[in-house]
Design a protein around this motif. Structure first.
Motif, short mmCIF file in Angstrom:
data_model
loop_
_atom_site.label_atom_id
_atom_site.label_comp_id
_atom_site.label_asym_id
_atom_site.label_seq_id
_atom_site.Cartn_x
_atom_site.Cartn_y
_atom_site.Cartn_z
N ASP A 128 -61.08 36.71 -46.72
CA ASP A 128 -60.21 36.02 -47.67
C ASP A 128 -59.88 34.60 -47.21
OD1 ASP A 128 -58.94 36.36 -50.27
OD2 ASP A 128 -57.04 36.15 -49.19
N GLY A 129 -60.70 34.05 -46.33
CA GLY A 129 -60.53 32.66 -45.93
C GLY A 129 -59.48 32.39 -44.89
N ALA A 130 -59.03 33.42 -44.19
CA ALA A 130 -58.00 33.25 -43.15
C ALA A 130 -58.62 33.47 -41.77
CB ALA A 130 -56.84 34.21 -43.38
N SER A 131 -57.82 33.24 -40.75
CA SER A 131 -58.28 33.45 -39.37
C SER A 131 -57.15 34.06 -38.54
CB SER A 131 -58.71 32.12 -38.75
OG SER A 131 -57.57 31.32 -38.48
N LEU A 132 -57.46 34.37 -37.31
CA LEU A 132 -56.44 34.90 -36.41
C LEU A 132 -55.31 33.90 -36.20
CD1 LEU A 132 -58.63 36.70 -33.70
CD2 LEU A 132 -57.31 37.76 -35.55
N ASP A 133 -55.60 32.61 -36.32
CA ASP A 133 -54.56 31.59 -36.16
C ASP A 133 -53.50 31.68 -37.25
OD1 ASP A 133 -55.80 30.55 -33.91
OD2 ASP A 133 -56.89 29.02 -35.04
N ASP A 134 -53.82 32.34 -38.36
CA ASP A 134 -52.87 32.48 -39.48
C ASP A 134 -51.95 33.70 -39.32
OD1 ASP A 134 -53.87 30.26 -41.02
OD2 ASP A 134 -55.63 31.49 -41.45
N VAL A 135 -52.21 34.54 -38.31
CA VAL A 135 -51.44 35.76 -38.13
C VAL A 135 -50.02 35.42 -37.66
CG1 VAL A 135 -51.23 37.89 -36.77
CG2 VAL A 135 -53.46 37.19 -37.71
#
Length: 132
Positions: A67-74
């Motif tokens: 969905d276009g996110a990464s672990l940095d967005d957690v």
């Protein structure tokens, strides 16, 4: 009085044996369902707590990327360990992937109900759709 319900968008392919999707987007938030140590083809990975932690975090990352996110967005992680004596070794691997632990909330608990794995993790990410 009308009932307001947030729009929900499933992420990933639902397992026909389970009543949920790997992830769900609601507005700017992505909720990643509990993930275990599986490879990209869905095969279980059995190994040390370090190996299973890596595989579990990579499973979370795959859901987020879908969905276009990464672990940095957690912003939040909840971890269920089969044995809390593994915490130190798990925590070291966790720190390899989540470089700014002060930037997220986390809970870790022991859960004997974790089946056929040493670890299960779920996560919440903040990722405005227009930003990605």
């Amino acid at each position: 009085m009308s009932k307001s319900t947030a729009k929900r968008y499933p992420i990933g392919t639902k397992n026909p044996n389970l009543p949920f999707h790997p992830g769900v987007r609601v507005g700017d938030l992505i909720f990643v369902s509990g993930q275990v140590a599986k490879d990209a083809d869905g095969n279980m990975i059995h190994g040390t707590i370090e190996e299973e932690t890596r595989a579990t975090i990579l499973a979370i990352e795959r859901v987020l990327k879908a969905d276009g996110a990464s672990l940095d967005d957690v912003v939040r992680v909840c971890t269920y360990l089969e044995d809390t004596r593994d915490f130190g070794r798990y925590n070291k691997v966790f720190g390899e992937y989540f470089k700014n632990p002060a930037g997220l909330a986390r809970t870790t608990v022991e859960a004997r109900a974790v089946i056929s794995t040493k670890i299960e993790m779920d996560a919440i990410a903040y990722c405005p759709k227009e930003d990605k």
